[in-house]
Design a protein around this motif. Structure first.
Motif, PDB file in Angstrom:
ATOM      1  N   PRO A 156       1.001  -1.311  -0.035  1.00  0.00           N
ATOM      2  CA  PRO A 156       0.027  -0.065   0.072  1.00  0.00           C
ATOM      3  C   PRO A 156       0.947   1.263  -0.174  1.00  0.00           C
ATOM      4  CG  PRO A 156       0.226  -1.005   2.166  1.00  0.00           C
ATOM      5  CD  PRO A 156       0.821  -1.955   1.086  1.00  0.00           C
ATOM      6  N   LEU A 157       0.209   2.358  -0.646  1.00  0.00           N
ATOM      7  CA  LEU A 157       0.840   3.679  -0.348  1.00  0.00           C
ATOM      8  C   LEU A 157       1.013   4.129   0.892  1.00  0.00           C
ATOM      9  CD1 LEU A 157      -0.539   5.925  -3.133  1.00  0.00           C
ATOM     10  CD2 LEU A 157       1.927   5.825  -2.600  1.00  0.00           C
ATOM     11  N   LEU A 158      -0.173   3.988   1.741  1.00  0.00           N
ATOM     12  CA  LEU A 158      -0.218   4.493   3.061  1.00  0.00           C
ATOM     13  C   LEU A 158      -1.296   3.313   3.854  1.00  0.00           C
ATOM     14  CD1 LEU A 158       0.128   6.667   5.227  1.00  0.00           C
ATOM     15  CD2 LEU A 158      -1.984   7.936   4.256  1.00  0.00           C
ATOM     16  N   LEU A 159      -0.597   2.991   4.924  1.00  0.00           N
ATOM     17  CA  LEU A 159      -1.677   2.268   5.855  1.00  0.00           C
ATOM     18  C   LEU A 159      -1.590   2.599   7.223  1.00  0.00           C
ATOM     19  CD1 LEU A 159      -2.971  -0.610   5.968  1.00  0.00           C
ATOM     20  CD2 LEU A 159      -0.745  -1.480   6.733  1.00  0.00           C
ATOM     21  N   LEU A 160      -3.057   3.037   7.478  1.00  0.00           N
ATOM     22  CA  LEU A 160      -3.165   4.015   8.933  1.00  0.00           C
ATOM     23  C   LEU A 160      -3.942   2.877   9.882  1.00  0.00           C
ATOM     24  CD1 LEU A 160      -4.276   7.194   7.630  1.00  0.00           C
ATOM     25  CD2 LEU A 160      -1.995   6.865   8.376  1.00  0.00           C
ATOM     26  N   GLU A 161      -3.855   2.912  11.108  1.00  0.00           N
ATOM     27  CA  GLU A 161      -4.514   2.275  11.981  1.00  0.00           C
ATOM     28  C   GLU A 161      -5.293   3.204  12.824  1.00  0.00           C
ATOM     29  OE1 GLU A 161      -4.364  -0.827  15.685  1.00  0.00           O
ATOM     30  OE2 GLU A 161      -2.561  -0.044  15.043  1.00  0.00           O
ATOM     31  N   LEU A 162      -6.612   3.337  12.658  1.00  0.00           N
ATOM     32  CA  LEU A 162      -7.568   3.999  13.268  1.00  0.00           C
ATOM     33  C   LEU A 162      -7.657   4.004  14.561  1.00  0.00           C
ATOM     34  CD1 LEU A 162      -9.953   5.059  10.337  1.00  0.00           C
ATOM     35  CD2 LEU A 162      -7.749   6.095  10.902  1.00  0.00           C
TER      36      LEU A 162
END
Length: 72
Positions: free
Chosen positions: A27-33
């Motif tokens: 992925p380009l960006l992987l964020l955990e919310l």
């Protein structure tokens, strides 16, 4: 075009993934919310849920300008 995907385990947190290509393995960006998956699902049952990402880019500074004030 950028593709965004929301996913997560039932007892975990929500993840938000951005990719240029849906078949890309990285992925380009992987964020955990910080919201638990079950809470997001509960909110979505009652209507519209909006996830908003904002970016503010500092103005371009030449090497002759004042030093960066980052971290202060």
């Amino acid at each position: 075009m950028v593709i965004g995907t929301i996913f997560g385990n039932r007892r975990g947190h929500v993840w938000l993934c951005f990719q240029h290509d849906r078949l890309a393995t990285k992925p380009l960006l992987l964020l955990e919310l910080s919201v638990p998956t079950h809470q997001l699902v509960k909110e979505m049952k009652f209507g519209l849920v909006r996830i908003s990402l904002d970016c503010t880019r500092p103005e371009f500074r030449s090497s002759r300008s004042a030093p960066c004030q980052c971290g202060r």
